[in-house]
Design a protein around this motif. Structure first.
Motif, short mmCIF file in Angstrom:
data_model
loop_
_atom_site.label_atom_id
_atom_site.label_comp_id
_atom_site.label_asym_id
_atom_site.label_seq_id
_atom_site.Cartn_x
_atom_site.Cartn_y
_atom_site.Cartn_z
N ALA A 139 0.88 -1.39 -0.07
CA ALA A 139 -0.09 0.15 -0.20
C ALA A 139 0.95 1.21 -0.10
O ALA A 139 0.55 2.28 -0.83
N ARG A 171 2.34 1.67 -3.32
CA ARG A 171 1.33 2.30 -4.35
C ARG A 171 1.22 3.55 -4.19
O ARG A 171 1.00 4.64 -5.03
N ARG A 172 1.02 4.12 -2.99
CA ARG A 172 0.95 5.31 -2.51
C ARG A 172 1.79 6.28 -3.04
O ARG A 172 1.58 7.47 -3.53
#
Lengths: 276, 262
Positions: free
Chosen positions: B249, B252-253
């Protein structure tokens, strides 16, 4: 108005520049100038050293002999603003950054507030060039053509008053016919108005005719603009064709002598007659 | 939450549910004896007991889990720092990689558990022996992954910044971002390795405190407490999965997930 600015007169000058690719000398001696507001095209068969010469001018490839003289700059640093549209345009954007940020990153050497001003310039140039491009996209969301348009936009928008030297390696190769035509016209206008010295590698005849003021048609390798000089008797000749007869805004001019089949063929296709 | 991420979450939940149903069906079918495969309901009870304040600390799975995860995370963080430093140096030049790569590949091939007895003696059977084994096992993985990432960084992009006369500070920042995807990959690989090494070392030699998932699993195995044994497996698996999801995550961020796809 950019077109009313005083144009710096100094050209981009190459004096007997020699360069090699993969340990083989491809450019024996390249001597020519690119005047302010002029677009000079480099054409020739694959592997003849066009991109090598462009990279040498950009300072990315060793200049083994001779010199590349960049025009004096009016920037405080006195260093000419050089912009590049690389052949590997698809890999030249950062996957983690939007196209807008990628364009702005290239402008980060141009003083305070670089991000905002570069982003604004990119936005206004995008409209001026009539490019159909969403600058908020990430590279992986773009097609090859979109990335190539963005690479051209980045080169033109990276400096507040435009680059002084523009180097572009096949900048229209991935564009469709309409977009390529618009981009070529926009590039010509930009270069003329802002007195940019542009050296462009191109392959297709239409792009050469529509884009360039002058074309160096290279006939093979190793090549030399000075003929069989520098002790290299096998050096190929280069056709220096000034375009004009087919160009709506150009002047009819002559070409330097050449004997080769490729050069002759290109001369016929380009409609440039033999040197008087 | 975007439609895509909600869909991914739903698929992951469905996979977990299907796995759980299969486990339950196998356990209840009687094809596999209780000594080999615990009933998931019993495992859930064993895990629930971990929250019972009346139970002694040694009986609570989560107390053991905390100790093991602290060891694993300590080793992982040290390995990341050391490994990234080595990897960046190794990937700076092609000749440096050619020189250093055999050493790190050799170190990666040697099971770190072989160094554990030596470290136990060297560190007087203390905690540093456990953490040190994790570091030894993870550093080569991180170093080689980061070095390959640095070597494979886009030449086009760095050349472009040089031509445009971009300041060194910005070029350094973009160089760091170039190597970040391989750092995240290395972090994920090293995390699972660190968990494996932590549990295995605890199974080989119980820490002085006696609080360790590996030691608990070994005790449970020897006393045929299959539900406790499977509770350890579930806790380790869930932590590894959750940590991987968090790292992905973050990746991805930062927009790093697609770094190799263009």
């Amino acid at each position: 108005m950019a077109g009313e600015r005083e144009q710096p007169a100094e050209p981009l000058t190459l004096r007997r520049v020699a360069a090699s690719h993969a340990a083989a000398r491809v450019v024996v001696s390249a001597s020519f100038e690119v005047a302010a507001g002029e677009i000079v095209g480099l054409a020739g068969p694959n592997g003849c050293g066009k991109s090598t010469l462009l990279r040498t001018v950009a300072g990315l490839h060793p200049c083994e002999r001779g010199e590349v003289v960049l025009p004096r700059s009016r920037t405080p640093a006195g260093v000419a603003r050089v912009a590049l549209v690389p052949q590997g345009y698809a890999q030249s954007f950062w996957p983690w950054a939007s196209l807008r940020s990628g364009i702005a990153l290239a402008a980060s050497g141009s003083g305070r507030g670089w991000y905002r001003s570069a982003a604004a310039r990119a936005q206004s140039l995008r409209a001026e060039l009539a490019l159909d491009l969403d600058l908020g996209l990430r590279p992986y969301q773009c097609s090859g053509g979109m990335l190539q348009q963005a690479a051209l936009l980045r080169a033109l928008a990276a400096f507040a008053s435009g680059p002084e030297v523009l180097l572009a390696d096949e900048p229209f190769s991935a564009l469709d016919v309409d977009v390529a035509r618009r981009a070529r016209a926009a590039l010509r206008r930009f270069v003329r108005e802002r007195g940019v010295r542009a050296l462009v590698v191109l392959h297709d005849v239409e792009s050469l005719v529509e884009t360039c003021d002058r074309v160096l048609v290279i006939d093979g390798k190793p090549w030399s603009t000075d003929g069989a000089s520098e002790g290299v008797s096998t050096a190929r000749m280069v056709l220096n064709a000034r375009l004009g007869s087919r160009r709506p805004d150009g002047d009819a001019d002559a070409a330097a002598p050449t004997t080769s089949s490729f050069g002759d063929a290109m001369a016929r296709v380009l409609g440039a007659g033999p040197h008087p | 939450m975007t439609k895509g991420s909600a869909g991914r979450l739903a698929l992951a939940a469905a996979t977990f549910a299907a796995g759980l149903a299969l486990w339950l069906a196998l356990a209840r079918s009687g094809w596999i004896g209780r000594t080999l495969l615990a009933d998931p309901i019993d495992v859930a009870r064993a895990l629930a007991g971990a929250f019972d304040p009346a139970a002694p600390p040694g009986a609570r799975v989560l107390v053991h889990a905390e100790a093991t995860l602290v060891r694993a995370l300590a080793g992982w963080v040290i390995a990341l720092l050391v490994g990234m430093g080595c990897g960046v140096a190794l990937g700076a030049r092609a000749w440096a990689y050619v020189l250093g790569e055999p050493l790190f590949e050799l170190a990666r091939a040697v099971p770190p558990i072989l160094a554990f007895p030596l470290l136990l003696v060297a560190f007087d059977f203390g905690e540093p022996a456990y953490v040190g084994t994790i570091v030894l096992g993870c550093v080569p993985i991180v170093a080689i992954t980061v070095a390959r990432g640095r070597l494979g960084a886009s030449r086009e992009r760095s050349e472009l910044l040089a031509v445009f006369g971009v300041p060194r500070s910005v070029r350094a920042l973009t160089a760091i971002m170039e190597v970040m995807p391989s750092c995240f990959l290395a972090a994920r690989l090293a995390l699972s390795t660190s968990l494996v090494i932590a549990v295995v070392t605890e199974m080989v030699f119980t820490p002085r405190s006696g609080i360790a998932l590996g030691a608990l699993a070994k005790e449970a195995q020897m006393s045929f407490e299959t539900d406790v044994y499977f509770a350890v497996v579930v806790v380790v698996g869930l932590f590894g999965y959750a940590a991987n999801v968090v790292l992905r995550a973050v990746e991805r961020r930062l927009g790093l997930e697609r770094s190799t796809s263009t």
